[in-house]
Design a protein around this motif. Structure first.
Motif, PDB file in Angstrom:
ATOM      1  N   ARG A  78       0.829  -1.101  -0.149  1.00  0.00           N
ATOM      2  CA  ARG A  78       0.074   0.045  -0.080  1.00  0.00           C
ATOM      3  C   ARG A  78       0.875   1.008  -0.114  1.00  0.00           C
ATOM      4  N   ASN A  79       2.053   1.057   0.719  1.00  0.00           N
ATOM      5  CA  ASN A  79       3.052   2.480   0.591  1.00  0.00           C
ATOM      6  C   ASN A  79       4.005   2.358  -0.454  1.00  0.00           C
ATOM      7  N   ALA A  80       4.105   1.125  -1.380  1.00  0.00           N
ATOM      8  CA  ALA A  80       5.349   1.026  -2.178  1.00  0.00           C
ATOM      9  C   ALA A  80       5.361   2.194  -3.102  1.00  0.00           C
ATOM     10  N   LYS A  81       6.535   2.476  -3.457  1.00  0.00           N
ATOM     11  CA  LYS A  81       7.077   3.476  -4.482  1.00  0.00           C
ATOM     12  C   LYS A  81       7.914   2.767  -5.473  1.00  0.00           C
ATOM     13  N   ALA A  82       7.689   3.405  -6.663  1.00  0.00           N
ATOM     14  CA  ALA A  82       8.695   3.066  -7.690  1.00  0.00           C
ATOM     15  C   ALA A  82       9.270   4.472  -8.325  1.00  0.00           C
ATOM     16  N   PHE A  83      10.813   4.634  -7.967  1.00  0.00           N
ATOM     17  CA  PHE A  83      11.404   5.669  -8.523  1.00  0.00           C
ATOM     18  C   PHE A  83      10.669   7.005  -7.764  1.00  0.00           C
ATOM     19  N   GLY A  84      10.208   6.611  -6.556  1.00  0.00           N
ATOM     20  CA  GLY A  84       9.732   7.484  -5.361  1.00  0.00           C
ATOM     21  C   GLY A  84       8.398   7.889  -5.670  1.00  0.00           C
ATOM     22  N   GLU A  85       7.758   7.383  -6.479  1.00  0.00           N
ATOM     23  CA  GLU A  85       6.221   7.575  -7.018  1.00  0.00           C
ATOM     24  C   GLU A  85       5.469   6.327  -6.462  1.00  0.00           C
ATOM     25  N   PRO A  86       3.951   6.699  -5.660  1.00  0.00           N
ATOM     26  CA  PRO A  86       3.327   5.416  -5.126  1.00  0.00           C
ATOM     27  C   PRO A  86       3.021   4.658  -6.313  1.00  0.00           C
ATOM     28  N   VAL A  87       3.117   3.241  -6.191  1.00  0.00           N
ATOM     29  CA  VAL A  87       2.405   2.543  -7.035  1.00  0.00           C
ATOM     30  C   VAL A  87       1.035   1.842  -7.213  1.00  0.00           C
ATOM     31  N   MET A  88       0.638   2.173  -5.947  1.00  0.00           N
ATOM     32  CA  MET A  88      -0.738   1.759  -5.759  1.00  0.00           C
ATOM     33  C   MET A  88      -1.839   2.421  -6.812  1.00  0.00           C
ATOM     34  N   PRO A  89      -1.821   3.607  -7.155  1.00  0.00           N
ATOM     35  CA  PRO A  89      -2.717   4.171  -8.208  1.00  0.00           C
ATOM     36  C   PRO A  89      -2.998   3.391  -9.591  1.00  0.00           C
ATOM     37  N   SER A  90      -1.408   2.728  -9.956  1.00  0.00           N
ATOM     38  CA  SER A  90      -1.729   2.249 -11.212  1.00  0.00           C
ATOM     39  C   SER A  90      -1.755   0.437 -11.019  1.00  0.00           C
ATOM     40  N   LEU A  91      -2.057   0.033  -9.885  1.00  0.00           N
ATOM     41  CA  LEU A  91      -2.206  -1.282  -9.639  1.00  0.00           C
ATOM     42  C   LEU A  91      -3.563  -1.673  -9.553  1.00  0.00           C
ATOM     43  N   ASP A  92      -3.869  -2.836  -9.805  1.00  0.00           N
ATOM     44  CA  ASP A  92      -5.255  -3.479 -10.042  1.00  0.00           C
ATOM     45  C   ASP A  92      -5.554  -4.030  -8.741  1.00  0.00           C
ATOM     46  N   GLN A  93      -6.405  -3.590  -7.877  1.00  0.00           N
ATOM     47  CA  GLN A  93      -6.586  -3.951  -6.468  1.00  0.00           C
ATOM     48  C   GLN A  93      -6.850  -5.370  -6.401  1.00  0.00           C
ATOM     49  N   LYS A  94      -7.552  -6.131  -7.417  1.00  0.00           N
ATOM     50  CA  LYS A  94      -7.884  -7.370  -7.799  1.00  0.00           C
ATOM     51  C   LYS A  94      -6.696  -8.238  -7.767  1.00  0.00           C
ATOM     52  N   TRP A  95      -5.666  -7.716  -8.369  1.00  0.00           N
ATOM     53  CA  TRP A  95      -4.331  -8.391  -8.698  1.00  0.00           C
ATOM     54  C   TRP A  95      -3.720  -8.424  -7.269  1.00  0.00           C
ATOM     55  N   VAL A  96      -3.914  -7.275  -6.619  1.00  0.00           N
ATOM     56  CA  VAL A  96      -2.952  -7.163  -5.160  1.00  0.00           C
ATOM     57  C   VAL A  96      -3.384  -8.493  -4.340  1.00  0.00           C
ATOM     58  N   GLU A  97      -5.035  -8.327  -4.251  1.00  0.00           N
ATOM     59  CA  GLU A  97      -5.567  -9.189  -3.487  1.00  0.00           C
ATOM     60  C   GLU A  97      -5.678 -10.850  -3.457  1.00  0.00           C
ATOM     61  N   GLU A  98      -5.712 -10.764  -5.054  1.00  0.00           N
ATOM     62  CA  GLU A  98      -6.221 -12.248  -5.310  1.00  0.00           C
ATOM     63  C   GLU A  98      -4.957 -13.049  -6.031  1.00  0.00           C
ATOM     64  N   THR A  99      -3.849 -11.995  -6.291  1.00  0.00           N
ATOM     65  CA  THR A  99      -2.806 -12.973  -7.020  1.00  0.00           C
ATOM     66  C   THR A  99      -1.484 -12.547  -6.213  1.00  0.00           C
ATOM     67  N   PHE A 100      -1.117 -11.106  -5.857  1.00  0.00           N
ATOM     68  CA  PHE A 100       0.155 -10.887  -5.588  1.00  0.00           C
ATOM     69  C   PHE A 100       0.217 -11.467  -4.104  1.00  0.00           C
ATOM     70  N   ILE A 101      -0.813 -11.199  -3.162  1.00  0.00           N
ATOM     71  CA  ILE A 101      -0.493 -11.530  -1.738  1.00  0.00           C
ATOM     72  C   ILE A 101      -0.615 -13.014  -1.681  1.00  0.00           C
ATOM     73  N   PRO A 102      -1.505 -13.756  -2.037  1.00  0.00           N
ATOM     74  CA  PRO A 102      -1.191 -15.375  -1.953  1.00  0.00           C
ATOM     75  C   PRO A 102      -0.019 -15.905  -2.527  1.00  0.00           C
ATOM     76  N   ARG A 103       0.403 -15.007  -3.784  1.00  0.00           N
ATOM     77  CA  ARG A 103       1.892 -15.699  -4.313  1.00  0.00           C
ATOM     78  C   ARG A 103       2.707 -15.398  -3.392  1.00  0.00           C
ATOM     79  N   VAL A 104       3.045 -14.265  -2.771  1.00  0.00           N
ATOM     80  CA  VAL A 104       4.149 -14.270  -2.009  1.00  0.00           C
ATOM     81  C   VAL A 104       4.126 -15.176  -0.680  1.00  0.00           C
ATOM     82  N   GLN A 105       2.581 -15.127  -0.147  1.00  0.00           N
ATOM     83  CA  GLN A 105       2.432 -16.003   1.059  1.00  0.00           C
ATOM     84  C   GLN A 105       3.108 -17.622   0.777  1.00  0.00           C
TER      85      GLN A 105
END
Ligand code: NAX
Length: 327
Positions: free
Chosen positions: A196-223
């Motif tokens: 939620r606080n991640a930045k790329a080159f100092g700019e927040p990444v959340m606005p360009s991320l699909d929330q569904k990807w974060v919840e359903e793909t990214f989080i379980p994949r890291v876990q």
């Protein structure tokens, strides 16, 4: 020339150590000007294999490696060390229940905690890698009354690096250009990788991320990344786990990158409402050989729920072995 650091590594003939020891000896952990002496600890049954590891270390002719000692017990192995990496642990055997695994490791880490207390440098820095890493670190500390709980940490840096690698790959950015990624909680599938606080080159990444990807793909994949690697390789993570341990210890000793934070499992001081007395992964900053938990990050309801689920798991683990701990 600097005085050598004495570094103990348990499970030194195992898979992770097979990467880790050579990286430490080549200066990747504490710098190319810091000599080291390795005090390697194994079970008696694995001493023959450990002698082979020592021969290979010798054959690398590392200029920074000022000595290798082999030990079949923690008491001799931890003598005068400034850093201890507790990698060896009892693996889960066939038909073994989770509570049996916790209890068997409680025995190992109680003894190692006592040995650190009695024989290591009073300012020793301890990293527990062997699973269940968070609870093992808590057990070791509880058996080391003369050392500060702040000297005992467990590894979530592999999870942190996994989160950066997977996010970077998804958005087409090098992991090194990402900052402010955090992993909360237990080093287990309940952990909460938080972008939620991640930045790329100092700019927040959340606005360009699909929330569904974060919840359903990214989080379980890291876990579940550890399981994904076992499935693909037939073996558990080794080189990446060694990298996590290198990053954790280097940042703790030499400082984390300015303007960013890293994840470390440390004793909770009640920050973010997490129960005191458990070893929980927090975002931290390291300076002057110490770490501090980053304060004031915004926590929404979803994040709170995930942080609580992994906290509950750690409280359950603690309850399962509390009777084995000194009061
Ligand atoms: P291996 O089974 O290859 O090696 C473990 C070694 O530890 C063996 O050589 C064994 O003889 C030794 N050992 C066991 N009990 C010991 C004791 N009481 N004293 C000294 N040595 C002892 O496992 P490896 O793949 O190297 O993994 C080591 C540990 O790291 C495991 O517990 C594993 O679950 C854990 N991991 C933790 C990670 C983390 O991020 N915190 C990630 C990687 C890894 O899964």
């Amino acid at each position: 020339m600097k005085r050598p650091f004495r570094i103990a590594v348990t499970g030194a003939a195992g898979s992770i150590s097979n990467s880790l020891l050579f990286r430490i000896a080549s200066g990747d952990m504490f710098g190319k000007d810091q000599p080291v002496i390795l005090q390697l600890i194994e079970r008696a049954e694995a001493m023959q294999a450990l002698r082979g590891v020592a021969m290979e270390l010798e054959d690398c002719a590392f200029p920074l490696l000022h000595g290798v000692r082999l030990h079949d017990n923690a008491e001799d192995g931890f003598r005068n060390v400034s850093h201890a990496l507790l990698v060896g642990a009892k693996p889960r055997g066939k038909g073994m229940e989770r509570k049996d695994l916790l209890a068997e490791n409680a025995e190992i880490f109680s003894r190692q905690g006592k040995a650190l207390n009695d024989f290591a440098n009073p300012d020793v820095k301890v990293l527990v890698v062997g699973n269940p890493a968070n609870t093992n670190a808590m057990i070791a500390s509880r058996n080391a009354p003369d050392l500060s709980p702040a000297q005992f940490t467990a590894m979530s840096r592999l999870d942190h690096n996994r989160a950066k690698g997977i996010l970077g790959n998804h958005i087409g950015v090098n992991a090194g250009d990402l900052t402010h990624v955090a992993v909360w909680g237990n080093h287990s599938p309940t952990q909460y990788p938080d972008v939620r606080n991640a930045k790329a080159f100092g700019e927040p990444v959340m606005p360009s991320l699909d929330q569904k990807w974060v919840e359903e793909t990214f989080i379980p994949r890291v876990q579940k990344r550890g399981g994904e690697i076992i499935e693909a390789r037939g073996l558990s993570s080794a080189a990446s786990a060694a990298q996590g341990a290198i990053d954790h210890m280097r940042d703790w000793e030499l400082g984390s990158r300015d303007g960013d934070f890293v994840s470390m499992c440390v004793f909770s001081d009640g920050s973010y409402g997490i129960a005191k007395g458990i070893v929980y992964s927090f975002p931290v900053r390291c300076r002057y050989g110490r770490y501090e938990i980053v304060q004031g990050l915004p926590i929404d309801d979803e994040a709170r729920k995930r942080m609580k689920a992994t906290e509950d798991e750690l409280l359950e683990e603690k309850a399962a072995i509390e009777h084995l701990l000194p009061k």
